[in-house]
Design an enzyme around this catalytic site. Sequence first.
Site, PDB file in Angstrom:
ATOM      1  CD  GLU A  17      -2.978   1.020   2.308  1.00  0.00           C
ATOM      2  OE1 GLU A  17      -3.868   1.889   2.356  1.00  0.00           O
ATOM      3  OE2 GLU A  17      -2.854   0.124   3.175  1.00  0.00           O
ATOM      4  CG  ASN A  52      -9.493   2.783   6.219  1.00  0.00           C
ATOM      5  OD1 ASN A  52      -8.972   2.058   5.394  1.00  0.00           O
ATOM      6  ND2 ASN A  52      -9.140   2.780   7.492  1.00  0.00           N
TER       7      ASN A  52
END
Length: 448
Positions: A242, A340
Amino acid sequence: MIPQSNHYWLANARVPTPLMVRSSQGRSRNWLVAPDSRLPTPDDFLSVDLEIVDGLIASIATAGTLTHYNAPSVNLRDGIVFPCFVDIHTHLDKGQIWERTSNPDGTFTSAIDRVKKDAETYWNSDDIYRRMEFGLKCSYAHGTKALRTHLDAAAELAEISLEVFRVLQQEWQGRLILQPACLVPLDYFLTSQGEVLADQMAELGGILGGVAYMNSDIAAQVDRVFTLAKERKLSLDFHADENGDPSSITLRYIAEAAIRHHYQGKVLCGHCCSLAIQEPQEAKRTIALVKKAGIGVISLPMCNLYLQDRKPGLTPHWRGITLLHELHQAGVPVAIASDNCRDPFHSFGDHDALEVFSLSVKIGHLDRPYGNWCRSITMTPADLMGLPTVGRIGVGLPADLVLFRARSYSELLSRSQRDRIVLREGKEIDTTLPDYAELDDLLMETAG
């Protein structure tokens, strides 16, 4: 709008062709869809009538072929019908903390630091429960049926988060299928606490998960996770690469380990951002290993667009997403998910899978043609979660459906579709979203 009956028809519905499946289950009627020059192209939609009986799809007929209906009917006027969504990568335990703990510069490093501070300051059973429940309310109202959440689970936090999840899983049984995946750095599994966590996930029926970072011990860390998972017959779900560093190749380490261990369980890797900025031959080599290992890749376009390539005062040069098309073309299962929502990793989001799909199409050019990309938020993640009857439409399957007024992808992805109708077992549910004010007392103190 929906008849208050256990037997009715949804007439003149447009179902994405890739989401229609044949089934030997169901009642006496067969799938009656037949070729018809009036129908849209195969890569688009099938125009059908859906018969709903006792919460199941009892039969499917080509729209316009039935001379009469044997039960009440509602004319959808070519409105699109999706199966309920599957959101395979979320972080419910972090969600909704933005108002008290924001991200000062929008970077990944700051997000980690701010969440750590928020957890140390505020996270207890009540705080985590209420924020997770809020996220579940949003998901359910928007039309999600199954959801996997990653849970921060280092040390004593595991006891709190896993117990809260256990309670919510029981309370939401019958409405949402919930799967937990633990989230710790992979070096955690080299410790005795890591083995305890693996046992806890096995007891919970969860997934062993962790964040893979490039370091001198990455091979040993990945091997250890696979060993723990094999001993306990657990599936694996990694956060991999990421970042925007082309030398970050943890996805390759994971694929090589899956092959080396002859691993038979499901392995998923989320993010995989750095793959997109590696040399083409290196990326191609990794994708081939991912395919050979049978790994599924989860892209989180909204969160990755928010975090990746962020530099103060500068315009980002790339979109942060992984090689969606190249992975798909290689035969790797590719799903997309919310990730998220309203926390330091992503200050926006509402657990709306349609929003995820809509923005993903625009960010990743998942159109011209749309092809099978409608599966990335429905059937593909359902298969990766081991849910063979979810995320698809067919005779004998539950009538868990999302009805839209939109008649084409252009209409579907141009407006919010807030007026959608969600059916669960053929019954219309209340799609009222929870009020943000429900969490005001948790967020009154602002950490800055």
